[in-house]
Design a protein around this motif. Structure first.
Motif, short mmCIF file in Angstrom:
data_model
loop_
_atom_site.label_atom_id
_atom_site.label_comp_id
_atom_site.label_asym_id
_atom_site.label_seq_id
_atom_site.Cartn_x
_atom_site.Cartn_y
_atom_site.Cartn_z
N MET A 130 41.26 63.44 -12.50
CA MET A 130 41.81 62.21 -11.98
C MET A 130 42.86 62.50 -10.91
N ARG A 131 43.75 63.43 -11.20
CA ARG A 131 44.81 63.75 -10.26
C ARG A 131 44.26 64.36 -8.98
N ASN A 132 43.23 65.19 -9.11
CA ASN A 132 42.64 65.80 -7.94
C ASN A 132 41.98 64.75 -7.04
N GLU A 133 41.35 63.76 -7.65
CA GLU A 133 40.71 62.70 -6.87
C GLU A 133 41.76 61.88 -6.12
N ARG A 134 42.88 61.60 -6.77
CA ARG A 134 43.94 60.85 -6.11
C ARG A 134 44.52 61.64 -4.94
N ALA A 135 44.68 62.94 -5.11
CA ALA A 135 45.19 63.78 -4.03
C ALA A 135 44.23 63.79 -2.84
N ARG A 136 42.92 63.87 -3.14
CA ARG A 136 41.94 63.83 -2.04
C ARG A 136 41.97 62.48 -1.34
N ARG A 194 44.59 60.39 -1.06
CA ARG A 194 45.81 60.31 -0.25
C ARG A 194 45.69 61.16 1.01
N GLN A 195 45.09 62.33 0.88
CA GLN A 195 44.90 63.20 2.04
C GLN A 195 43.97 62.53 3.04
N TRP A 196 42.90 61.92 2.55
CA TRP A 196 41.95 61.24 3.44
C TRP A 196 42.63 60.08 4.16
N VAL A 197 43.46 59.30 3.44
CA VAL A 197 44.16 58.17 4.06
C VAL A 197 45.11 58.66 5.14
N ARG A 198 45.85 59.73 4.87
CA ARG A 198 46.78 60.27 5.88
C ARG A 198 46.03 60.72 7.13
N ARG A 199 44.85 61.26 6.94
CA ARG A 199 44.08 61.79 8.06
C ARG A 199 43.40 60.68 8.87
N ASN A 200 43.04 59.55 8.25
CA ASN A 200 42.23 58.54 8.92
C ASN A 200 42.90 57.20 9.15
N HIS A 201 44.13 57.00 8.71
CA HIS A 201 44.78 55.70 8.84
C HIS A 201 44.98 55.33 10.31
N MET A 223 37.36 53.14 3.33
CA MET A 223 38.00 52.39 2.24
C MET A 223 36.96 51.66 1.40
N ALA A 224 35.95 51.11 2.07
CA ALA A 224 34.88 50.43 1.32
C ALA A 224 34.17 51.42 0.39
N SER A 225 33.93 52.62 0.88
CA SER A 225 33.23 53.59 0.02
C SER A 225 34.15 54.09 -1.10
N TRP A 226 35.46 54.21 -0.84
CA TRP A 226 36.38 54.59 -1.93
C TRP A 226 36.39 53.50 -2.99
N ARG A 227 36.37 52.24 -2.56
CA ARG A 227 36.38 51.14 -3.52
C ARG A 227 35.10 51.12 -4.36
N ARG A 228 34.00 51.57 -3.77
CA ARG A 228 32.75 51.66 -4.52
C ARG A 228 32.72 52.90 -5.41
#
Length: 77
Positions: free
Chosen positions: A1-7, A9-16, A30-35
């Protein structure tokens, strides 16, 4: 769970978009993360939305439906 959250957050920082990322890529990711899928995983691309072309009959029927709905809304009983 923690590893997924870290990935995530890293993805959001890179693509925001506020940090120089592409808004369309960010929205699709974001749509694919929500799915529940990782947007960087193989086989996950941008989301495409296709609309059927409007036909003259469809446009006419939509206008009739709107007219009828407005007409019914003004009726006083």
């Amino acid at each position: 769970m923690r590893n997924e959250r870290a990935r995530y957050r890293q993805w959001v920082r890179r693509n925001h978009p506020d940090l120089g990322g592409d808004p369309t890529v960010f929205a699709a990711g974001m749509a694919s993360w929500r799915r529940g899928r990782d947007p960087d995983a193989p086989g996950t691309g941008p989301v495409h939305v296709f609309r059927a072309p409007r036909t003259p009959l469809g446009v006419l029927l939509r206008g009739v439906r709107r007219w009828y709905a407005r007409r019914r809304g003004r009726r006083v009983v």
